[in-house]
Design a protein around this motif. Structure first.
Motif, PDB file in Angstrom:
ATOM      1  N   PHE A  36       0.878  -1.261  -0.006  1.00 16.23           N
ATOM      2  CA  PHE A  36       0.029   0.077  -0.001  1.00 16.23           C
ATOM      3  C   PHE A  36       0.929   1.266   0.122  1.00 16.23           C
ATOM      4  O   PHE A  36       0.507   2.307  -0.847  1.00 16.23           O
ATOM      5  CB  PHE A  36      -0.675   0.021   1.348  1.00 16.23           C
ATOM      6  N   ALA A  37       1.866   1.296   0.989  1.00 17.69           N
ATOM      7  CA  ALA A  37       2.903   2.674   0.846  1.00 17.69           C
ATOM      8  C   ALA A  37       3.344   2.588  -0.469  1.00 17.69           C
ATOM      9  O   ALA A  37       3.666   3.853  -1.001  1.00 17.69           O
ATOM     10  CB  ALA A  37       3.841   2.164   2.019  1.00 17.69           C
ATOM     11  N   MET A  38       3.854   1.623  -1.076  1.00 15.16           N
ATOM     12  CA  MET A  38       4.617   1.845  -2.296  1.00 15.16           C
ATOM     13  C   MET A  38       3.517   2.381  -3.501  1.00 15.16           C
ATOM     14  O   MET A  38       4.113   3.008  -4.295  1.00 15.16           O
ATOM     15  CB  MET A  38       5.209   0.644  -3.010  1.00 15.16           C
ATOM     16  N   MET A  39       2.365   1.963  -3.363  1.00 19.22           N
ATOM     17  CA  MET A  39       1.240   2.393  -4.439  1.00 19.22           C
ATOM     18  C   MET A  39       1.130   3.785  -4.066  1.00 19.22           C
ATOM     19  O   MET A  39       0.573   4.672  -5.114  1.00 19.22           O
ATOM     20  CB  MET A  39       0.196   1.413  -4.361  1.00 19.22           C
ATOM     21  N   LEU A  40       0.765   4.003  -2.885  1.00 18.66           N
ATOM     22  CA  LEU A  40       0.513   5.434  -2.399  1.00 18.66           C
ATOM     23  C   LEU A  40       1.704   6.372  -2.986  1.00 18.66           C
ATOM     24  O   LEU A  40       1.495   7.539  -3.402  1.00 18.66           O
ATOM     25  CB  LEU A  40       0.307   5.565  -1.012  1.00 18.66           C
ATOM     26  N   ALA A  41       3.001   5.871  -2.664  1.00 21.47           N
ATOM     27  CA  ALA A  41       4.090   6.897  -2.928  1.00 21.47           C
ATOM     28  C   ALA A  41       4.160   7.174  -4.602  1.00 21.47           C
ATOM     29  O   ALA A  41       4.341   8.095  -5.114  1.00 21.47           O
ATOM     30  CB  ALA A  41       5.436   6.133  -2.427  1.00 21.47           C
ATOM     31  N   GLY A  43       1.579   6.816  -6.522  1.00 21.71           N
ATOM     32  CA  GLY A  43       0.457   7.482  -6.979  1.00 21.71           C
ATOM     33  C   GLY A  43       0.814   9.196  -6.934  1.00 21.71           C
ATOM     34  O   GLY A  43       0.442  10.179  -7.495  1.00 21.71           O
ATOM     35  N   MET A  44       1.291   9.386  -5.531  1.00 17.23           N
ATOM     36  CA  MET A  44       1.827  10.783  -5.276  1.00 17.23           C
ATOM     37  C   MET A  44       2.825  11.440  -6.379  1.00 17.23           C
ATOM     38  O   MET A  44       2.667  12.464  -6.738  1.00 17.23           O
ATOM     39  CB  MET A  44       2.344  11.044  -3.975  1.00 17.23           C
ATOM     40  N   LEU A  45       3.857  10.623  -6.647  1.00 12.43           N
ATOM     41  CA  LEU A  45       4.863  10.910  -7.563  1.00 12.43           C
ATOM     42  C   LEU A  45       4.163  11.375  -8.921  1.00 12.43           C
ATOM     43  O   LEU A  45       4.372  12.345  -9.651  1.00 12.43           O
ATOM     44  CB  LEU A  45       5.925   9.724  -7.753  1.00 12.43           C
ATOM     45  N   LEU A  46       3.137  10.362  -9.640  1.00  9.67           N
ATOM     46  CA  LEU A  46       2.325  10.568 -10.603  1.00  9.67           C
ATOM     47  C   LEU A  46       1.462  11.731 -10.497  1.00  9.67           C
ATOM     48  O   LEU A  46       1.504  12.726 -11.588  1.00  9.67           O
ATOM     49  CB  LEU A  46       1.590   9.403 -11.052  1.00  9.67           C
ATOM     50  N   SER A  47       1.045  12.150  -9.368  1.00 12.16           N
ATOM     51  CA  SER A  47      -0.004  13.420  -9.342  1.00 12.16           C
ATOM     52  C   SER A  47       0.676  14.830  -9.147  1.00 12.16           C
ATOM     53  O   SER A  47       0.218  15.620  -9.868  1.00 12.16           O
ATOM     54  CB  SER A  47      -0.723  12.919  -7.820  1.00 12.16           C
TER      55      SER A  47
END
Length: 393
Positions: A36-41, A43-47
């Motif tokens: 979850f932390a990797m996907m959240l990170a 997603g933040m990079l892409l956003s």
């Protein structure tokens, strides 16, 4: 047998066992939290940086497809261009990779804490046994982990399929727009689907983190025998400690008896307590107790003092007070200064009289405060003193 062993282990793990398990690399780790932390990170990079990353990659692609006659005339053109593009790509990817690695490390620390040990890397030949490995493969814990992984893959697959089905027409329409717009639109659609996947991973992580802690503490549970053994190891072998204490007492007693011949005076009462005193006005502020004992040890001190021609004075109350309140190799208490001074003065006067330098002194009656006599206090813990009645008479 395994069920019986599990039933016996019904006590919580001790801090020592938990510390030992951490030293061996056993920690309550959750695999879903790093996911979850990797996907959240990501997603933040892409956003926040997706547009800049896309522009950088577009510029790199345009540079890679740019050729002219001068470049093609160079024999090592392809190798030089490939090296330049590789370094350029690393400048883009390396910071992202470092950031994601830090997120992965931080998420693992959050689930089980920081731990540094090399023991898990040590070879364990017992793991090469196919029979024990087969048993571990079908253990309850591994089966539970496998079922959880299958359930997670099924949930993520269903969410991905539903997102793809809902947006399939949009993906097909991307083919009719220019490449920059198509990439931007595809990124938006992917972010929308990643949100649902992130929610699913978050739910699994919220459940898995406390579950792993509970399973870890359950594996660490101890039996009554393990607790007893750990307490025995912490306290040490009582028999060995008793022998060591006995040897230390014997060594201390030998040192004490060796100091008796150097005493200036031995005070007794007359058979149950003996205290040897020494005083040197050049190096001591007050008389010092160099030996003391009760019963048989008191007799040995008296006999050794007699053999060494050390004066032995019968003063029961003072002997009891010194034995009870004066520590070995320490100066006497201030409250006994006056009484000890009188008996020392008597000894010095007696030595002078025996040398023919004065009259023989009278036996002193040293003043000892009543509260310092242990036999005036009930429950003093000292040996019974049959001479006490004689003193009263």
């Amino acid at each position: 047998m395994a069920d019986q062993d599990a039933q016996d282990r019904n006590l919580p793990a001790s801090p020592k066992k938990i510390e030992k398990s951490r030293a061996e690399g056993q920690l309550p780790r959750s695999r879903d939290l790093p996911h979850f932390a990797m996907m959240l990170a990501a997603g933040m990079l892409l956003s926040f940086g997706g547009g800049r990353i896309a522009d950088t990659l577009q510029q790199m692609l345009a540079q890679a497809l740019h050729f002219d006659a001068r470049m093609l005339a160079q024999a090592d053109f392809m190798g030089t261009r490939l090296l330049e593009l590789t370094l350029y790509f690393l400048l883009v990817v390396l910071p992202i990779s470092v950031f994601l690695c830090l997120v992965a490390v931080a998420s693992n620390i959050a689930s089980g804490g920081w731990n540094w040990t090399m023991k898990p890397l040590a070879p364990k030949f017992s793991h090469l046994n196919p029979i024990s490995g087969f048993g571990r493969l079908f253990s309850g814990q591994n089966l539970g982990q496998a079922m959880k992984a299958v359930l997670l893959a099924l949930v993520l697959g269903v969410i991905g399929a539903m997102v793809m089905k809902d947006r399939l027409a949009s993906y097909v329409g991307i083919m009719s727009v220019p490449l920059p717009a198509a990439l931007a639109y595809a990124g938006q659609q992917l972010m929308g689907g990643a949100v649902f996947l992130g929610i699913a991973l978050a739910l699994f992580a919220v459940i898995d983190v406390p579950l792993q802690r509970q399973l870890y503490m359950r594996r660490m549970r101890m039996s009554h025998e393990e607790v007893k053994q750990e307490m025995k190891e912490a306290e040490g072998n009582q028999e060995i400690k008793a022998r060591l204490r006995a040897k230390m007492r014997e060594a201390s007693r030998r040192r004490m008896m060796a100091a008796v011949p150097t005493a200036d005076l031995v005070v007794m009462n007359p058979t149950h307590y003996a205290v040897a005193l020494k005083y040197d006005d050049a190096s001591m502020a007050a008389p010092r107790v160099i030996a003391k004992g009760a019963d048989l040890l008191a007799m040995k001190i008296r006999d050794l003092a007699t053999e060494s021609k050390v004066p032995v004075l019968q003063s029961p109350v003072l002997a009891r007070a010194l034995y009870a309140h004066a520590e070995l190799d320490k100066e006497i208490p201030v409250s006994l200064f006056s009484a000890v001074a009188q008996v020392l003065a008597y000894v010095y006067q007696l030595k002078a009289a025996m040398a023919g330098h004065g009259p023989k002194p009278d036996l002193p009656n040293p003043p000892v405060p009543p509260e310092l006599d242990p036999h005036n206090k009930p429950g003093s813990g000292l040996p019974a003193d049959p001479d006490l009645e004689g003193d009263k008479e």
